[in-house]
Design a protein around this motif. Sequence first.
Motif, mmCIF file in Angstrom:
data_model
loop_
_atom_site.group_PDB
_atom_site.id
_atom_site.type_symbol
_atom_site.label_atom_id
_atom_site.label_comp_id
_atom_site.label_asym_id
_atom_site.label_seq_id
_atom_site.Cartn_x
_atom_site.Cartn_y
_atom_site.Cartn_z
ATOM 1 N N LEU A 152 0.815 -1.288 0.044
ATOM 2 C CA LEU A 152 0.051 0.003 -0.002
ATOM 3 C C LEU A 152 0.888 1.138 0.080
ATOM 4 O O LEU A 152 0.456 2.119 -0.565
ATOM 5 C CB LEU A 152 -0.795 -0.203 1.357
ATOM 6 N N TYR A 153 1.933 1.108 0.985
ATOM 7 C CA TYR A 153 3.115 2.406 0.945
ATOM 8 C C TYR A 153 3.499 2.762 -0.575
ATOM 9 O O TYR A 153 3.486 3.937 -0.709
ATOM 10 C CB TYR A 153 3.961 2.028 1.903
ATOM 11 N N LEU A 154 3.671 1.891 -1.439
ATOM 12 C CA LEU A 154 4.479 1.885 -2.718
ATOM 13 C C LEU A 154 3.438 2.391 -3.586
ATOM 14 O O LEU A 154 4.047 2.912 -4.560
ATOM 15 C CB LEU A 154 5.231 0.678 -2.915
ATOM 16 N N THR A 157 0.198 5.791 -1.616
ATOM 17 C CA THR A 157 0.638 6.991 -0.647
ATOM 18 C C THR A 157 1.673 7.680 -1.695
ATOM 19 O O THR A 157 2.477 7.487 -2.558
ATOM 20 C CB THR A 157 1.334 6.548 0.603
ATOM 21 N N ARG A 158 1.706 8.960 -1.306
ATOM 22 C CA ARG A 158 2.419 10.179 -1.939
ATOM 23 C C ARG A 158 4.076 9.745 -1.875
ATOM 24 O O ARG A 158 4.783 9.977 -2.759
ATOM 25 C CB ARG A 158 2.247 11.536 -1.677
ATOM 26 N N ASN A 162 6.929 8.830 -4.544
ATOM 27 C CA ASN A 162 7.949 9.411 -4.593
ATOM 28 C C ASN A 162 9.191 8.487 -4.580
ATOM 29 O O ASN A 162 10.263 8.934 -5.187
ATOM 30 C CB ASN A 162 8.020 10.393 -3.482
ATOM 31 N N VAL A 163 9.214 7.620 -3.908
ATOM 32 C CA VAL A 163 10.228 6.616 -3.730
ATOM 33 C C VAL A 163 10.518 5.767 -5.071
ATOM 34 O O VAL A 163 11.516 5.765 -5.497
ATOM 35 C CB VAL A 163 10.049 5.366 -2.670
ATOM 36 N N ARG A 164 9.228 5.513 -5.477
ATOM 37 C CA ARG A 164 9.519 4.809 -6.958
ATOM 38 C C ARG A 164 9.982 5.692 -7.943
ATOM 39 O O ARG A 164 10.624 5.277 -8.976
ATOM 40 C CB ARG A 164 7.924 4.498 -7.223
ATOM 41 N N ALA A 165 9.691 7.206 -7.982
ATOM 42 C CA ALA A 165 10.359 8.059 -8.691
ATOM 43 C C ALA A 165 11.606 8.258 -8.584
ATOM 44 O O ALA A 165 12.590 8.334 -9.470
ATOM 45 C CB ALA A 165 9.402 9.473 -8.549
ATOM 46 N N VAL A 166 12.263 8.331 -7.541
ATOM 47 C CA VAL A 166 13.665 8.465 -7.216
ATOM 48 C C VAL A 166 14.188 7.251 -7.595
ATOM 49 O O VAL A 166 15.687 7.357 -8.221
ATOM 50 C CB VAL A 166 13.547 8.451 -5.718
#
Length: 304
Positions: A152-154, A157-158, A162-166
Amino acid sequence: MNNSLVVTVLASGVLYGTPLLYAALGELLAERSGVLNLGVEGMMLVGAVMGFWAVQRLPSASAVVLAIHAFLVVTLRANQIVSGLALTIFAGAAGLSSYLGNDLNLTGAPARHQFQEVFPKSLQDLPVIGPMVFGQSILVYASWVCVVLVALYLTRTRTGLNVRAVGESPAAADAMGVNVTAYRYAHTLVGGAFAGIGGAAFSLSITPQWADGLTGGAGWIAIALVIFAFWRPTLCLVGAYFFGAFTALPFALQGHGVTVAPELFQTLPYVATILALVLVSSRAARLRFGAPAALGLPYVREER
């Protein structure tokens, strides 16, 4: 029925797969941010010895040591593979974990406190699902919750997006105002904490004692598991129990009077790791398997 080979292997697969699941979830979070950590095995060993010494400190022990890896690969932009391997040597069976275990006189002593089955014996004796679902410790049920939360976090959530974008394009994420360095530090440290919990699962649940090399290559399996699971938390759960069943199989066979050379199964961590690294050795293969595009690549704002 519950004493049959299949049920025994499946129930033991859940038990032995739980440390792999924790470590794989931690590695998945780190890799989603673009940081490859080959020091999972060392982190699990440190978590195992520190968890055995003091349960309340088991998550932080590995996270503190893994801060070294984060500093090297994020701030100093060192080669992530070299740093991870060096960290495994430093913290592994011949390094910090062995020193701590011997210095604290932990070797061979039974654990005073260990994780026991949660549900009553009546539920554990239910056909098939009893030993598999109800015959486990709180660590197993907590790992299921972690799988759901990480998924759910990945995806919902925003911060997770953002983690995936990084991990996919740190330059683009930076342009949107995302602090790439902070995200990579945070998720590398959280990954180390997960690995530490996985290591503590060995010393406080599976084999409630401390010995050098207790994890037996589980950290390497966790790294390969993330790749085999296509960087998906739910598939990490399935893969962890699959590898856990392989680990439990020789013991189950011996219990049913079948002798199997244990060396065949001891090679599994290294074969799985080599296969996984070969599969993602090229950039095209990594993208095909769903790996973060910037995995293993340092980010320098001035070079974007």
